[in-house]
Design a protein around this motif. Structure first.
Motif, PDB file in Angstrom:
ATOM      1  N   ASP A 103       0.821  -1.218   0.000  1.00  0.00           N
ATOM      2  CA  ASP A 103       0.000   0.000   0.000  1.00  0.00           C
ATOM      3  C   ASP A 103       0.853   1.265   0.000  1.00  0.00           C
ATOM      4  O   ASP A 103       0.720   2.121   0.888  1.00  0.00           O
ATOM      5  N   PRO A 104       1.706   1.478  -0.969  1.00  0.00           N
ATOM      6  CA  PRO A 104       2.627   2.618  -0.920  1.00  0.00           C
ATOM      7  C   PRO A 104       1.961   3.955  -1.218  1.00  0.00           C
ATOM      8  O   PRO A 104       1.068   4.071  -2.057  1.00  0.00           O
ATOM      9  N   THR A 105       2.419   4.985  -0.518  1.00  0.00           N
ATOM     10  CA  THR A 105       2.141   6.379  -0.869  1.00  0.00           C
ATOM     11  C   THR A 105       3.491   7.063  -1.020  1.00  0.00           C
ATOM     12  O   THR A 105       4.344   6.971  -0.141  1.00  0.00           O
ATOM     13  N   VAL A 106       3.715   7.717  -2.160  1.00  0.00           N
ATOM     14  CA  VAL A 106       5.033   8.251  -2.519  1.00  0.00           C
ATOM     15  C   VAL A 106       4.941   9.756  -2.708  1.00  0.00           C
ATOM     16  O   VAL A 106       3.947  10.267  -3.251  1.00  0.00           O
ATOM     17  N   HIS A 107       5.985  10.467  -2.304  1.00  0.00           N
ATOM     18  CA  HIS A 107       6.004  11.922  -2.436  1.00  0.00           C
ATOM     19  C   HIS A 107       7.454  12.380  -2.508  1.00  0.00           C
ATOM     20  O   HIS A 107       8.322  11.804  -1.842  1.00  0.00           O
ATOM     21  N   GLN A 108       7.716  13.428  -3.313  1.00  0.00           N
ATOM     22  CA  GLN A 108       9.036  14.037  -3.289  1.00  0.00           C
ATOM     23  C   GLN A 108       9.041  15.152  -2.249  1.00  0.00           C
ATOM     24  O   GLN A 108       8.243  16.091  -2.305  1.00  0.00           O
ATOM     25  N   LEU A 109       9.954  15.047  -1.277  1.00  0.00           N
ATOM     26  CA  LEU A 109      10.026  15.997  -0.187  1.00  0.00           C
ATOM     27  C   LEU A 109      10.763  17.264  -0.602  1.00  0.00           C
ATOM     28  O   LEU A 109      11.435  17.306  -1.632  1.00  0.00           O
ATOM     29  N   LYS A 110      10.687  18.277   0.230  1.00  0.00           N
ATOM     30  CA  LYS A 110      11.340  19.551  -0.063  1.00  0.00           C
ATOM     31  C   LYS A 110      12.859  19.412  -0.153  1.00  0.00           C
ATOM     32  O   LYS A 110      13.519  20.215  -0.825  1.00  0.00           O
ATOM     33  N   GLY A 135      14.369  17.134  -1.669  1.00  0.00           N
ATOM     34  CA  GLY A 135      14.685  16.471  -2.926  1.00  0.00           C
ATOM     35  C   GLY A 135      14.539  14.960  -2.884  1.00  0.00           C
ATOM     36  O   GLY A 135      14.444  14.323  -3.932  1.00  0.00           O
ATOM     37  N   GLN A 136      14.534  14.378  -1.691  1.00  0.00           N
ATOM     38  CA  GLN A 136      14.376  12.933  -1.577  1.00  0.00           C
ATOM     39  C   GLN A 136      12.936  12.517  -1.842  1.00  0.00           C
ATOM     40  O   GLN A 136      11.991  13.283  -1.645  1.00  0.00           O
ATOM     41  N   TYR A 137      12.802  11.273  -2.277  1.00  0.00           N
ATOM     42  CA  TYR A 137      11.485  10.654  -2.365  1.00  0.00           C
ATOM     43  C   TYR A 137      11.287   9.787  -1.129  1.00  0.00           C
ATOM     44  O   TYR A 137      12.204   9.089  -0.690  1.00  0.00           O
ATOM     45  N   VAL A 138      10.077   9.837  -0.578  1.00  0.00           N
ATOM     46  CA  VAL A 138       9.735   8.978   0.540  1.00  0.00           C
ATOM     47  C   VAL A 138       8.538   8.135   0.143  1.00  0.00           C
ATOM     48  O   VAL A 138       7.642   8.598  -0.573  1.00  0.00           O
ATOM     49  N   ALA A 139       8.544   6.896   0.587  1.00  0.00           N
ATOM     50  CA  ALA A 139       7.404   6.001   0.399  1.00  0.00           C
ATOM     51  C   ALA A 139       7.019   5.466   1.772  1.00  0.00           C
ATOM     52  O   ALA A 139       7.843   4.844   2.452  1.00  0.00           O
ATOM     53  N   GLY A 161       8.304  15.879   6.592  1.00  0.00           N
ATOM     54  CA  GLY A 161       7.784  14.664   5.974  1.00  0.00           C
ATOM     55  C   GLY A 161       8.649  13.442   6.199  1.00  0.00           C
ATOM     56  O   GLY A 161       8.322  12.354   5.712  1.00  0.00           O
ATOM     57  N   LEU A 162       9.738  13.589   6.933  1.00  0.00           N
ATOM     58  CA  LEU A 162      10.663  12.479   7.151  1.00  0.00           C
ATOM     59  C   LEU A 162      10.187  11.581   8.287  1.00  0.00           C
ATOM     60  O   LEU A 162       9.500  12.038   9.214  1.00  0.00           O
ATOM     61  N   PRO A 163      10.540  10.307   8.248  1.00  0.00           N
ATOM     62  CA  PRO A 163      10.179   9.409   9.353  1.00  0.00           C
ATOM     63  C   PRO A 163      10.768   9.885  10.670  1.00  0.00           C
ATOM     64  O   PRO A 163      11.865  10.442  10.711  1.00  0.00           O
ATOM     65  N   GLY A 164       9.992   9.698  11.745  1.00  0.00           N
ATOM     66  CA  GLY A 164      10.426  10.108  13.068  1.00  0.00           C
ATOM     67  C   GLY A 164      10.121  11.544  13.417  1.00  0.00           C
ATOM     68  O   GLY A 164      10.429  11.995  14.525  1.00  0.00           O
ATOM     69  N   THR A 165       9.494  12.292  12.492  1.00  0.00           N
ATOM     70  CA  THR A 165       9.223  13.712  12.732  1.00  0.00           C
ATOM     71  C   THR A 165       7.733  14.021  12.862  1.00  0.00           C
ATOM     72  O   THR A 165       7.347  15.188  12.933  1.00  0.00           O
TER      73      THR A 165
END
Length: 320
Positions: free
Chosen positions: A41-48, A50-54, A131-135
């Motif tokens: 069930d991925p949701t993907v986004h490009q963060l500010k 520049g990285q992509y997070v899923a 948008g990063l994990p742990g935040t």
């Protein structure tokens, strides 16, 4: 990995939907990936940055990071510890099917927690500056359902339309629904109408995992049909319809409404790529992409990340 409701109902006899798309479709393979590809069930986004997070189902909302959409690394979990209210819905505080978006200077993460095999379910909401994990800061329930309801509050998908904020959701229990959200709180407006977007005529109404995207004059509703979570025996597939209004009615290319069992078959099993579904749509560098999971027949049915660029032809989406 936690199996969702579809796993409980996989043995049910699921009638085939009427054919609404051309036969003998050749489906494109997903983008070749390296690194940590296991996902659901991925949701993907490009963060500010520049990285992509899923983000994905499993554990405490698993996270993957990539510099380029091709090479993925495990990045832990969205939350370091589960919010305490999750335990009201299952004993392991296991969340499902996240949805990531950005608005008003913050990232918004919606996700579902549910009691196994019931619609005692809730959709939660959290925010983060990066948008990063742990935040992430959790803000509790955005919407919920109970056993007396005819819908199931899981699989959120948020979209802004005509100055309003909407959330599609639903799994079995009559299919895909929609409710309006308060843009300030990110939660459902008290007393808001629960609208109906898609279902099928055959019980157990195996429609879930909605994603809505706006392109041109239309809103497009993608949804996952049939049974997930069975490895190489999964029958998941993605269907699509469109509407000039975000609240529907959504129809397929023959004009049949998705509330009447319509929906063009968009992506199904082919080759080693079994049971594609749990999809979401994201946009980066001026291009639309479809993210989904599939079960790899060459790797004992392991669920993996699928990415395909989304193009538009004569008012309908197609994959490359």
């Amino acid at each position: 990995m936690k199996l969702r409701l579809a796993a409980l109902l996989a043995a049910a006899a699921l009638a085939l939907l009427p054919t609404t798309a051309s036969a003998d479709v050749t489906y494109p393979d997903p983008l070749p990936l390296t690194g940590q590809q296991i996902i659901h069930d991925p949701t993907v986004h490009q963060l500010k940055n520049g990285q992509y997070v899923a983000y994905s189902t499993g554990g405490i909302i698993g996270a993957r990071l990539s510099p380029n959409l091709r090479d993925w690394t495990d990045a832990g979990n969205a939350f370091t510890t589960p919010p305490s209210w999750w335990y009201d819905y299952n004993s392991t505080a296991d969340p499902w099917a996240p949805d990531l978006s950005y608005r008003d200077g913050r990232y918004w993460l919606y996700y579902a927690v549910s009691s196994w095999g019931t619609n005692h379910s809730a959709i939660g909401v959290a925010t983060s500056a990066s948008g990063l994990p742990g935040t992430w800061t959790d803000h509790g329930k955005a919407f919920s359902s109970e056993k007396t309801d005819t819908w199931n509050a899981i699989d959120p998908a948020v979209i802004r339309a005509d100055g309003k904020l909407w959330m599609a959701f639903g799994s079995y229990w009559t299919g895909i629904r929609m409710v309006q959200l308060d843009p300030k709180t990110g939660k459902a407006i008290p007393g808001a109408e629960v609208r109906h977007l898609a279902t099928r005529p055959d019980a157990p109404y195996a429609v879930e995992g909605a994603s809505i995207v706006h392109h041109g004059a239309y809103y497009y509703l993608f949804a996952s049909y049939d049974a997930c979570c069975q490895g190489v025996n999964s029958t998941y597939k993605i269907r699509v319809g469109r509407s000039t209004s975000v609240t529907g009615p959504y129809t397929d290319s023959t004009g049949k409404q998705m509330l009447d069992g319509g929906g063009d078959l968009f992506l199904a099993s082919h080759g080693r790529y079994i049971g594609p579904g749990g999809e979401s749509v994201f946009r980066t560098h001026g291009k639309d992409w479809l993210a989904y999971h599939y079960y790899d027949a060459n790797d004992n049915g392991t669920p993996k990340l699928g990415l395909n660029e989304l193009h538009w032809k004569a008012g309908w989406p197609e994959l490359t």
